[in-house]
Every structure is written in C-alpha cells, then in structure tokens.
Design a protein around this motif. Structure first.
Motif, PDB file in Angstrom:
ATOM      1  N   ARG A  34     -13.000  -1.623  -2.458  1.00 24.37           N
ATOM      2  CA  ARG A  34     -13.377  -3.211  -2.665  1.00 24.37           C
ATOM      3  C   ARG A  34     -11.706  -4.513  -2.659  1.00 24.37           C
ATOM      4  N   ILE A  35     -10.777  -3.636  -2.740  1.00 23.72           N
ATOM      5  CA  ILE A  35      -9.325  -4.122  -2.729  1.00 23.72           C
ATOM      6  C   ILE A  35      -8.231  -4.080  -2.075  1.00 23.72           C
ATOM      7  N   CYS A  36      -9.094  -3.790  -1.083  1.00 30.43           N
ATOM      8  CA  CYS A  36      -8.082  -3.170   0.482  1.00 30.43           C
ATOM      9  C   CYS A  36      -8.970  -4.690   1.061  1.00 30.43           C
TER      10      CYS A  36
ATOM     11  N   THR B 259      -6.834   4.323  -8.203  1.00 26.55           N
ATOM     12  CA  THR B 259      -7.886   2.614  -9.302  1.00 26.55           C
ATOM     13  C   THR B 259      -6.981   1.165  -7.997  1.00 26.55           C
ATOM     14  N   LEU B 260      -6.049   1.349  -7.687  1.00 28.30           N
ATOM     15  CA  LEU B 260      -5.227   0.493  -6.951  1.00 28.30           C
ATOM     16  C   LEU B 260      -6.394  -0.048  -5.938  1.00 28.30           C
ATOM     17  N   MET B 261      -6.059   0.695  -4.583  1.00 24.73           N
ATOM     18  CA  MET B 261      -6.048   0.976  -3.182  1.00 24.73           C
ATOM     19  C   MET B 261      -8.186   1.439  -3.354  1.00 24.73           C
ATOM     20  N   THR B 262      -9.043   0.949  -4.432  1.00 28.16           N
ATOM     21  CA  THR B 262     -10.399   0.498  -3.945  1.00 28.16           C
ATOM     22  C   THR B 262     -10.689  -0.020  -2.884  1.00 28.16           C
TER      23      THR B 262
ATOM     24  N   ASP C 138       1.296  -1.180  -0.020  1.00 28.44           N
ATOM     25  CA  ASP C 138       0.042   0.578   0.313  1.00 28.44           C
ATOM     26  C   ASP C 138       1.306   1.618  -0.275  1.00 28.44           C
TER      27      ASP C 138
ATOM     28  N   GLN D 100     -10.701  -7.022   0.214  1.00 27.11           N
ATOM     29  CA  GLN D 100      -9.877  -8.472  -0.331  1.00 27.11           C
ATOM     30  C   GLN D 100      -8.444  -8.870  -0.149  1.00 27.11           C
ATOM     31  N   LEU D 101      -7.916  -7.998   0.222  1.00 23.81           N
ATOM     32  CA  LEU D 101      -6.192  -7.695   0.474  1.00 23.81           C
ATOM     33  C   LEU D 101      -6.657  -8.572   1.984  1.00 23.81           C
TER      34      LEU D 101
END
Length: 307
Positions: free
Chosen positions: A139-141, A134-137, A121, A143-144
C-alpha cells in the motif's frame, strides 16, 4: 490581449541540434539507435519484472514504474526530433507544442520524484532492514508512486500555465529540438519574470528537494556499508551505488543547469546540448544501470527467454 496574441500564432519552427544536412543524417541514425535501445530496454524490464514472481518486491515495483516513465519520457520527445531531422520544414503547431511541453514536464518531474523514492527505499533496506517490511508495504509503495505522479502533475500544470500564458507574437523560431519552458520564454513578447519565478520555485520542489533526499539516503547507505565487516558486501553495494550516483549527477546536474539559472533572450548553443542528457540519454541508461546489471534480473531473463 494575451489571448488574442496567442491565437494569432499558429506554429513554431524548431531549429534542432544542427542546420547541416549531413550532420542531421548522422544525428538521425544516432538518436534512432538510442531510441530503439530505450524502448527495448525499458519494455524488457517491464516484462521481466511482471512475469517473474520472485521480483514482485518494493524495489522492483519502483524499477518497473521507472521503466514505464522512461518509456513515456523518451516517446514524448525523440520521435518528433527524428522526424524533424529529416524534414525540410521543422514546424510544430502551437497546440502540439503545448501538449509536448505539458507531457514532458509531467513524466520528467514524475521521474525526478520516483528516483528520490527509490533512493529512500534503498536507505530503508540497508540502514533499517528490520523495519523494512513495515515501512515498505504494498500500500505504501503504491502511495509513493501515485505521489510521484501527483508531484509531476502539479509542476506540469504550474510551469505550463505560466509559460503558455505569455503572449508570443513576433518570433516563432525556437532554438531547440523540442518544446520546453526555458526555450519558449526566450520568444515571449512580454516580461517573463513571473514565469521564471514560478519555474524556479517548482525547480526547488522537484529538483533540489529530491536530489537532497537522494544524497542524504546514499550518504547514510555509504556510512552503513563502511561499517560492514564483509568486504564482498561493501564492494557489492558500492558497485551498485556508483552507477546510480552517475545517473543522478547527469539528470539533476543538467536539469538544474537548464531550469534554475536566470533566463535571458540570448541564444546559448549549450542549452540544447545539455538538455540531451536529461531528455534522451538517461532514459536509455536507466534500464542498464538500475536493472540489467542486477543478478536477479539476469536470472529472470534466463528463466523467461531460456539460456
């Protein structure tokens, strides 16, 4: 045969960190303070990050999850250790020992994965700031974080299965202060090669993998920072990265030493001393190093609790 042997053994005896009564009392006081600081520090971070809407960003989302993991991690180990420091009979049932081992691996390996996610991050935020939204939305957070727990669960299942599947017949005295695979393997009645191999393989996945990503991320962060024209900006980033790297060395250095060296039946007094760093100390240090030194968190503290 292995199942019969395991059912015959009903409890383990934990030797703890010291057999001297006065030393045990001193250690009780020391680790009680450490545990209280750990609980209060991590609870404080979780409350502040939840209440202050300005801190609802990816970085603080990961920090809040780290605080939760540290709180669970410390609670799995320290309360029982404190009880045994004052108890005459330092016994733990086979079932409780198995549960402690499984939960310790779950939260410990989740933390290892989460620290790697946090370093990634920071790498994106500093080295690729234009792509960060765009890389740390959200939803992505999520999921991580879920992926970190999934990695922790996988390692916990594998290491616990291979460790607890072994028969334990003659010896039930563990030269340690809690149940973890390397300490138990020393008591196994059969060859432990397969278990050691499985633990080593999981160590490559959950220790060498994350620490490689962390070092890669911080190397790129430092390279990017060195190109900054602002001296103040460089100092700010270095003052943040320095303590983070200290925590990384403490956690991964001590854990790799314990889990990725050949297991022997010999009792090594340094093994349990080294494990104090990753099982007790870092859970207390993380809130202070990752959060409470942060300007935004300090402002949130003043806002919530007043000046």
């Amino acid at each position: 045969m292995g199942t019969e042997n395991r059912t015959c053994l009903t409890e383990f005896i934990l030797l703890g960190l010291s057999s001297d009564q006065h030393t045990q009392v001193l250690l009780f006081g020391l680790f009680l303070v450490v545990y209280l600081l750990t609980v209060l520090g991590n609870l404080l971070i979780m409350v502040l990050l939840q209440l202050d809407s300005r801190l609802h960003t990816p970085m603080y989302f990961f920090l809040k999850n780290l605080s939760f993991v540290d709180l669970c991690f410390s609670t799995v180990i320290v309360p029982q250790m404190l009880f045994h420091l004052l108890a005459k009979k330092k016994a733990i049932s086979f079932t409780r020992c198995s549960m402690q081992l499984a939960f310790f691996l779950l939260v410990g390996c989740t933390e290892s994965s989460l620290l790697a996610v946090m370093s990634y991050d920071r790498y994106i935020a500093i080295c690729k700031p234009l792509h960060y939204p765009t890389l740390m939305t959200q939803r992505i957070c999520v999921q991580l974080v879920l992926g970190s727990w999934a990695c922790g669960a996988l390692v916990s299942v594998v290491d616990s299965t291979f460790t607890l599947h072994l028969p334990y017949m003659d010896q039930n005295v563990i030269n340690h202060y809690f149940c973890e695979p390397p300490a138990l393997l020393k008591l196994a009645s059969e060859e432990t090669y397969n278990a050691e191999l499985a633990i080593f393989a999981m160590g490559v996945l959950i220790l060498l993998g994350p620490v490689s990503l962390i070092l890669f991320s911080y190397w790129n962060v430092i390279s990017t920072v060195m190109g900054m024209k602002s001296r103040e900006g460089r100092l700010k980033v270095f003052s943040t990265c320095g303590p983070h790297l200290i925590v990384v060395v403490l956690i991964y250095g001590s854990t790799i030493y314990t889990y990725m060296q050949p297991n022997t039946k010999k009792k090594n007094k340094w093994d349990k001393m080294v494990s104090v760093f990753y099982s007790v100390i870092t859970s207390m240090l993380n809130p202070f190093i990752y959060s409470l030194r942060n300007k935004d968190v300090k402002e949130a503290f003043k806002k919530v609790f007043g000046r």
